[in-house]
Design an enzyme around this catalytic site. Structure first.
Site, PDB file in Angstrom:
ATOM      1  N   HIS A  34      86.174 -31.262  64.044  1.00  0.00           N
ATOM      2  CA  HIS A  34      87.363 -32.068  64.356  1.00  0.00           C
ATOM      3  C   HIS A  34      88.100 -31.495  65.572  1.00  0.00           C
ATOM      4  O   HIS A  34      88.441 -32.227  66.508  1.00  0.00           O
ATOM      5  CB  HIS A  34      88.328 -32.135  63.168  1.00  0.00           C
ATOM      6  CG  HIS A  34      89.685 -32.630  63.567  1.00  0.00           C
ATOM      7  ND1 HIS A  34      89.957 -33.972  63.758  1.00  0.00           N
ATOM      8  CD2 HIS A  34      90.829 -31.963  63.890  1.00  0.00           C
ATOM      9  CE1 HIS A  34      91.219 -34.100  64.164  1.00  0.00           C
ATOM     10  NE2 HIS A  34      91.762 -32.900  64.255  1.00  0.00           N
ATOM     11  N   HIS A  79      89.557 -33.083  69.842  1.00  0.00           N
ATOM     12  CA  HIS A  79      90.690 -32.765  70.717  1.00  0.00           C
ATOM     13  C   HIS A  79      90.324 -32.325  72.129  1.00  0.00           C
ATOM     14  O   HIS A  79      91.082 -32.569  73.066  1.00  0.00           O
ATOM     15  CB  HIS A  79      91.531 -31.640  70.093  1.00  0.00           C
ATOM     16  CG  HIS A  79      92.364 -32.083  68.928  1.00  0.00           C
ATOM     17  ND1 HIS A  79      93.547 -32.772  69.082  1.00  0.00           N
ATOM     18  CD2 HIS A  79      92.188 -31.945  67.589  1.00  0.00           C
ATOM     19  CE1 HIS A  79      94.070 -33.024  67.892  1.00  0.00           C
ATOM     20  NE2 HIS A  79      93.274 -32.545  66.954  1.00  0.00           N
ATOM     21  N   SER A 131      87.095 -38.191  65.575  1.00  0.00           N
ATOM     22  CA  SER A 131      86.209 -37.328  64.793  1.00  0.00           C
ATOM     23  C   SER A 131      85.851 -37.948  63.442  1.00  0.00           C
ATOM     24  O   SER A 131      85.212 -37.300  62.624  1.00  0.00           O
ATOM     25  CB  SER A 131      86.850 -35.946  64.606  1.00  0.00           C
ATOM     26  OG  SER A 131      88.089 -36.048  63.940  1.00  0.00           O
TER      27      SER A 131
HETATM   28 FE    FE Z   1      93.758 -32.494  64.892  1.00  0.00          FE
END
Ligand code: FE
Ligand code: PHE
Length: 291
Positions: free
Chosen positions: A145, A150, A210
């Site tokens: 994730h 990100h 994600s």
């Molecule tokens: Fe996050």
């Protein structure tokens, strides 16, 4: 003495969130005072690299037509899907592009430590990977994730500046006791934000990017509720952490996001504090809804 108590004595305090009674997964004894730790790349097993690859490939196959171009163009900077990347290698390319760095952390970290890292253009990435039985869903953010979701957008200069401003704004919100409102902004932009492009609605939020289910739902479903970005409205809006979002907020550009969040938040926090909260999924008369 449980694992959490031991961590308090030996290293930094472990961090929990939400209402769960499980102790956090990470080993906080390995963290330094700023909560960063070594990635420990050599400790990943062959099975973990293979699981990362399965997660990566499933998600990469869903990006076209759903993720924004900025994300798609940058995702290859994570390197080969075949193994969990070495953070130093990704950092080298990232630093060259936007002067951001990736740092390893044992898991969720306290708000203030998180804000301080972002303000210094350091993005904390959990070093451990979910277990095979958590292929579809993991409660705490893991390396997949944090990295896949990100890091690609940190290659975008405007978004990268927004993230740093958010970190500095977080330190200020801590002093103003307004972290709750600022956290809602993070949730509805950095984690679950959508962007309107000439080709249609696309995702830029890491929580969406994600997650295979939420990527398809948030961008593609006729049932998903999508509302035009409105800073104060977002700060008033509660969110859910255990289901798909009931409402997604849509920006027109990263420049819009950066500029809308540039003004001093102190008076805004006061207005939001005095105003009524908005429930997740509730619409208000000022909303501009995408059809
Ligand atoms: Fe996050
Ligand atoms: N402008 C905000 C403030 O004055 C800081 C901030 C910028 C917060 C960008 C979030 C995102 O507090």
């Amino acid at each position: 003495m449980n694992a959490a108590d031991k961590a308090v004595n030996k290293g930094v305090a472990p961090v929990t969130y939400g209402t769960g009674d499980r102790p956090p997964r990470g080993d906080y004894t390995r963290a330094r005072a700023d909560y960063t730790c070594e990635q420990g790349w050599a400790d990943y097993s062959r099975e973990e690299h293979a699981l990362y690859r399965k997660l990566y490939e499933r998600q990469a196959a869903l990006l076209s037509g759903r993720a924004c171009d900025e994300f798609i163009d940058a995702v290859r900077q994570l390197g080969s899907a075949n193994e969990i990347p070495r953070f130093e290698v990704v950092t080298e390319a990232l630093y060259r592009k936007t002067q951001w760095q990736i740092v390893a952390v044992p898991g969720l970290i306290p708000e203030e430590a998180f804000f301080a890292l972002l303000a210094a253009r350091k993005f904390p990435v959990t070093h451990w990977l979910r277990r095979p039985e958590e292929f579809d869903y993991v409660v705490e953010p893991d390396v997949f994730h944090d990295l896949f979701g990100h890091v690609p957008l940190l290659f975008n200069p405007t978004f990268a500046d927004y993230m740093q401003a958010y970190g500095a704004g977080g330190l200020k919100a801590t002093r103003l006791k307004a972290c709750e409102y600022l956290a809602r902004l993070y949730w509805h932009t950095v984690e679950f934000g959508l962007i309107h492009t000439p080709q249609g609605i696309r995702a830029y939020g890491a929580g969406i990017l994600s997650s295979p289910g939420e990527l398809q739902y948030s961008v593609g479903s006729a049932e998903a509720q999508r509302v035009r970005f409105d800073l104060e409205r977002i700060m008033r809006t509660r969110y859910r952490i255990d289901t798909f979002q009931a409402t997604y907020f849509v920006i027109d550009s990263f420049k819009q996001l950066f500029e809308a969040t540039a003004p001093d938040f102190a008076p805004i926090y006061e207005r939001v504090r005095a105003d009524k909260e908005i429930a997740a999924g509730e619409l208000v008369p000022t909303d501009s809804v995408y059809r």
